[in-house]
Design a protein around this motif. Sequence first.
Motif, PDB file in Angstrom:
ATOM      1  N   LYS A 267       0.719  -1.214   0.126  1.00  0.00           N
ATOM      2  CA  LYS A 267       0.085  -0.016  -0.165  1.00  0.00           C
ATOM      3  C   LYS A 267       1.004   1.326   0.094  1.00  0.00           C
ATOM      4  N   THR A 304      -5.447  -3.722  -1.849  1.00  0.00           N
ATOM      5  CA  THR A 304      -4.369  -2.807  -1.685  1.00  0.00           C
ATOM      6  C   THR A 304      -4.406  -1.343  -2.305  1.00  0.00           C
ATOM      7  N   GLU A 305      -4.936  -1.573  -3.695  1.00  0.00           N
ATOM      8  CA  GLU A 305      -5.161  -0.238  -4.513  1.00  0.00           C
ATOM      9  C   GLU A 305      -6.164   0.746  -3.889  1.00  0.00           C
ATOM     10  N   ALA A 307      -6.947   0.842  -0.658  1.00  0.00           N
ATOM     11  CA  ALA A 307      -6.510   1.452   0.436  1.00  0.00           C
ATOM     12  C   ALA A 307      -5.585   2.409   0.374  1.00  0.00           C
ATOM     13  N   ALA A 308      -4.592   2.487  -0.604  1.00  0.00           N
ATOM     14  CA  ALA A 308      -3.636   3.448  -1.265  1.00  0.00           C
ATOM     15  C   ALA A 308      -4.387   4.703  -1.694  1.00  0.00           C
ATOM     16  N   ASP A 311      -5.912   6.387   1.299  1.00  0.00           N
ATOM     17  CA  ASP A 311      -5.114   7.094   1.937  1.00  0.00           C
ATOM     18  C   ASP A 311      -4.460   8.555   1.273  1.00  0.00           C
TER      19      ASP A 311
END
Length: 403
Positions: A267, A304-305, A307-308, A311
């Motif tokens: 991430k 993961t993408e 979440a990135a 963020d």
Amino acid sequence: MARVVITGAGTINPIGGDVPTTFAAMREGRCGIGPLDIPDVDRLAIQIGGQIKGYAETDHFNRQQIALYDRFTQFTLLAARQALGQAGLRFTGALADQSGVIFGTSGGGLNTQDENYRAVYEEGKNRVHPFIVPKLMNNAAASHVSMEWNLRGPSFTVATACASSNHAMGQAFNMIRCGMTKVMVTGGSEAMLCFGGIKAWEGLRVMSKDACRPFSATRNGMVQGEGAGVFVFEDYDHARARGADILCEVIGFAMTSDASDIVMPNKQGAARAIAGAVRDAGVALDAVGYINAHGTGTAANDKTECAAVADVFGAHADKLMMSSTKSMHGHLIGGTGAVELLACIMALRDGVIAPTIGYEESDPECALDVVPNVARDAKVDVALSNAFAFGGLNAVIALRRFA
């Protein structure tokens, strides 16, 4: 630094043999994934892919050319003809010296390798064609484009797995921006849908046997595709002086390394690439309206993408539209970023957001607006295109609507 614009685009991929057809397919949410038609497909556990159906190399190239052009090179040349035809450029004199080619590919001439391994090991032949090496080498497509259009400036090939095209286009962008070149022909291509290419990916156990469903809770893996996307990146002043039709502006690029795992995405690495591209573009986070996601349809990548993105964008993440066109054309590996850049151009120029098709059930770990199943009309000023590769190599491009 110089401004960089896109003045030509071309493609051949599982949902379209040119840009208008591809845009129409994206608007309609048409799926180009289906049963594979390749030798020994019955020996494969994975028997679907984003294959370009009805393609016959003899319709486009003569026997001498076919002896030199692997399938990935053929796709590149066909897409380049469209892009350069649209741009309307002729490369002579000083412009030829200030123009180059950078393409991305991961496997290069994998069909040529596969065919010749069969000939030597299965059929017991002791001789191969003398042009096998120049046919299968990763830089073959870039070299043939350079030769056909007299592009005498910086030219090379990038191989960074699934981020190859974005890395290639990012380098082309920076070369023009810093004044090294005036025009760059860039993008990427891949043709891995052969027995060996699919068998190798089967070993990773990340492949779906039925469909690519990015961000859906029912997703069960990625699906390979094939094809090419080629673009003409041009110095804005040069394009304006000749009255070129400008598709959009390239405004930022960033690349990072996860430096953590050879296959599992990270991430933090993805987030640094996304934030870096926005920062390099010099725009506010809330100016970004659309992201073409890497969105492979694997459990690890998609969450993961998301979440990135959450963020980086914070509260604005809920207002973003993010879709994965891999659901339609499959994962073109080294060529994927090039074909997916078309979705960003469509969003910026036409105000149409390509959907994530095959979406069945919401996933709380992918709780963003992924434009499920149906295209959407929306005005977008800034778009991002994400690419996150095995090896932890990330590349994100930022584009702006040209008004």
